[in-house]
Enzyme design. Structure first.
Site, PDB file in Angstrom:
ATOM      1  N   SER A 245       0.844  -1.184   0.000  1.00 50.48           N
ATOM      2  CA  SER A 245       0.000   0.000   0.000  1.00 50.48           C
ATOM      3  C   SER A 245       0.881   1.235   0.000  1.00 50.48           C
ATOM      4  O   SER A 245       2.102   1.138   0.123  1.00 50.48           O
ATOM      5  CB  SER A 245      -0.918   0.014   1.222  1.00 50.48           C
ATOM      6  OG  SER A 245      -0.163   0.393   2.353  1.00 50.48           O
ATOM      7  N   LYS A 246       0.228   2.392  -0.096  1.00 49.46           N
ATOM      8  CA  LYS A 246       1.028   3.603  -0.306  1.00 49.46           C
ATOM      9  C   LYS A 246       1.928   3.951   0.875  1.00 49.46           C
ATOM     10  O   LYS A 246       2.864   4.711   0.712  1.00 49.46           O
ATOM     11  CB  LYS A 246       0.173   4.790  -0.748  1.00 49.46           C
ATOM     12  CG  LYS A 246      -0.964   5.148   0.162  1.00 49.46           C
ATOM     13  CD  LYS A 246      -1.672   6.374  -0.444  1.00 49.46           C
ATOM     14  CE  LYS A 246      -2.754   6.871   0.464  1.00 49.46           C
ATOM     15  NZ  LYS A 246      -4.094   6.458   0.110  1.00 49.46           N
ATOM     16  N   ARG A 247       1.673   3.335   2.035  1.00 48.22           N
ATOM     17  CA  ARG A 247       2.603   3.642   3.118  1.00 48.22           C
ATOM     18  C   ARG A 247       3.970   2.977   2.895  1.00 48.22           C
ATOM     19  O   ARG A 247       4.944   3.317   3.550  1.00 48.22           O
ATOM     20  CB  ARG A 247       1.998   3.253   4.471  1.00 48.22           C
ATOM     21  CG  ARG A 247       2.107   1.816   4.849  1.00 48.22           C
ATOM     22  CD  ARG A 247       1.226   1.473   6.034  1.00 48.22           C
ATOM     23  NE  ARG A 247       0.728   0.118   5.898  1.00 48.22           N
ATOM     24  CZ  ARG A 247       1.356  -0.958   6.377  1.00 48.22           C
ATOM     25  NH1 ARG A 247       2.488  -0.819   7.028  1.00 48.22           N
ATOM     26  NH2 ARG A 247       0.865  -2.149   6.204  1.00 48.22           N
ATOM     27  N   HIS A 248       4.052   2.042   1.946  1.00 48.72           N
ATOM     28  CA  HIS A 248       5.342   1.412   1.648  1.00 48.72           C
ATOM     29  C   HIS A 248       6.133   2.187   0.603  1.00 48.72           C
ATOM     30  O   HIS A 248       7.322   1.969   0.437  1.00 48.72           O
ATOM     31  CB  HIS A 248       5.130  -0.014   1.131  1.00 48.72           C
ATOM     32  CG  HIS A 248       4.449  -0.896   2.131  1.00 48.72           C
ATOM     33  ND1 HIS A 248       3.145  -1.300   2.004  1.00 48.72           N
ATOM     34  CD2 HIS A 248       4.897  -1.426   3.296  1.00 48.72           C
ATOM     35  CE1 HIS A 248       2.819  -2.050   3.041  1.00 48.72           C
ATOM     36  NE2 HIS A 248       3.852  -2.139   3.843  1.00 48.72           N
ATOM     37  N   GLY A 249       5.468   3.065  -0.129  1.00 47.63           N
ATOM     38  CA  GLY A 249       6.145   3.813  -1.193  1.00 47.63           C
ATOM     39  C   GLY A 249       5.186   4.003  -2.346  1.00 47.63           C
ATOM     40  O   GLY A 249       3.973   3.911  -2.174  1.00 47.63           O
TER      41      GLY A 249
END
Ligand code: GLU
Length: 484
Positions: A245-249
């Protein structure tokens, strides 16, 4: 074997995600490998969540990756007659029925099921209406959805090309909605009608759809269509093996483009998310991917998205470009830094600057910070670099000496610059790095740049001297405490 026909069927509820891009790529490679047809179908029946912007994002992403389709795009929203006709067939065969339950009634039903410790699912209430009750409700114009009457006996076996035989007990299915009260077909229904009518031979899609497949198999059966072959490709996981998800990049294809990944490197990396040719080869041209791609070699295990490896791979592709090509592909990332129109001489200078950077960056997005100081009038000093290097007591004297040498140095070339640094190293009894680093901060603002002598030569005498003077003045007015 029938000629291969595959499809990519995105729902325009968001831009092109890495997962979608990988699905599109596997379909594309499979189609090209088998000289088949790659169909693009836009599954835009969820009117509340579709946006035109998402659709544009998906089309742009596919274009950037060069995933060209042969047929379509078909839009499900323009095929409503086709679904209506198929609903009619199911109604006549007794496999579909109108459902008048309101959302509140459905919520209450599920709450009761939960309270009794049962699995939630539609209880078939409207299926059991008498013909008169049903007709009365239809006549009264009560809003209705249409449900498919599932077969709850026995099991459904899916012979998945990747996962092998997968068995589902039909008892877990409930009568699911196929046409919503707004008249739009649901995904489960439209996907079956379209895959059947469009002659899709292989449905290659993400594993998250595996659990939809038994419902779809029942629809094929009820409609008298032969189901395609299914191939469910493994989920893409984050490095910590959670859902990416976007918290990973970055997760949208457009973000990778903006960060300066090359589409050919990105494609190469995507291909390895779940597929491998052997246990060592990692770099594949598009033609090689088409030649080697086989569903048999797609793994069942989740594929970890490794940002570091993608970066490494992009670096490999960047270094393989000719300098001319590297310049060309860098230009969009340097807008606002280098002039829009360049003379031949200016272009040559840019090529020399970029030749120093080609081996040192792994994405084109790193270039602006490394090119800017060649073009800007002033540099901004990185505070950490200032603390580390401008506070040394020999630095003012070092800059003075360098300036004295540089003002008359002609030609201002790396061959002439190098011996000066060596001389000052001996004179100040320093290590070469301790001479170079303060100068690097003075002229580039930071501690990272291509080799110093080439950088200075490219910057030119006037700019180099001006920056050394400015740095000297800056040091003079630095508050005493920063010297501690
Ligand atoms: N529209 C569906 C999605 O975007 C397609 C799923 C399928 O390939 O059947 O997930």
């Amino acid at each position: 074997m029938k000629p291969v026909r595959v499809r990519f069927a995105p729902s325009p509820t968001g831009h092109l995600h890495v997962g979608g891009a990988r699905t599109a790529l596997f379909n594309y490679l499979f189609a090209r490998h088998h000289d088949g047809t790659f169909v693009l179908r836009i599954e835009d029946t969820d009117t509340e969540r579709n946006t035109e912007e998402s659709l544009q994002g998906i089309l742009e992403g596919l274009a950037w990756l060069g995933l060209t389709w042969d047929e379509g795009p078909y839009h499900q929203s323009q095929r409503l007659d086709v679904y209506r006709e198929h609903l009619q067939r199911l109604l006549e065969a007794g496999r579909a029925y109108p459902c008048f339950c309101t959302p509140e009634e459905l919520d209450a039903m599920r709450a009761e099921q939960r309270a009794r410790g049962e699995a939630t699912g539609y209880n078939g209430r409207c299926f059991h209406l008498s013909e008169e009750e049903r007709q009365a409700k239809l006549d009264a114009g009560i809003p209705r959805a249409y449900r498919f009457r599932v077969e709850r006996e026995g099991e459904t076996v899916i012979d998945d090309l990747i996962r092998g035989k997968v068995v589902f007990h039909n008892s877990v299915l409930d009568d699911f909605v196929i046409v919503k009260s707004d008249g739009m077909p649901t995904y489960q229904f439209a996907v079956v009608v379209d895959d059947a009518l469009m002659g899709i031979t292989h449905v290659i899609r993400g594993e998250e759809h595996l659990s939809n497949t038994p419902k779809q198999m029942q629809l094929y059966d009820a409609l008298g269509y032969e189901p395609p072959q299914f191939a469910h490709i493994p989920l893409i996981l984050a490095p910590d093996r959670s859902k990416l998800s976007k918290r990973h990049g970055a997760v949208w294809v457009g973000q990778f483009r903006d960060q300066g990944y090359l589409p050919e490197a990105f494609i190469n990396y995507l291909a390895l998310l779940g597929w491998a040719y052997d246990d060592k080869t990692e770099i594949f041209s598009r033609d090689e991917l088409i030649r080697y791609f086989e569903l048999e070699k797609v793994s069942r295990n989740g594929a970890v998205f490794d940002y570091k490896k993608l970066q490494w791979m992009n670096g490999v592709y960047l270094r393989e470009l000719s300098l001319e090509e590297f310049v060309e592909r860098s230009l969009p990332y340097l807008r606002g830094i280098v002039p829009d129109e360049m003379s031949e001489q200016e272009r040559e200078r840019l090529a020399r600057i970029l030749s120093l950077l080609q081996t040192r960056v792994s994405t084109l997005g790193e270039l602006p910070a490394q090119v800017e100081y060649f073009y800007s009038d002033e540099v901004t000093f990185d505070p950490k670099a200032v603390r580390k290097f401008f506070t040394r007591d020999y630095v003012p004297a070092l800059f003075d000496k360098l300036l004295a040498e540089f003002v008359s140095l002609a030609p201002f070339t790396e061959e002439r610059i190098e011996p000066i640094f060596h001389r000052l190293r001996d004179e100040f009894e320093l290590k070469l790095g301790d001479v170079i680093q303060p100068v690097r901060v003075a002229v580039t603002g930071s501690t990272v740049s291509p080799p110093m002598y080439e950088t200075l030569a490219l910057l030119g005498r006037a700019k180099t001297c001006e920056r050394l003077r400015r740095a000297a003045a800056y040091i003079k007015q630095m508050p005493a405490e920063s010297a501690q």
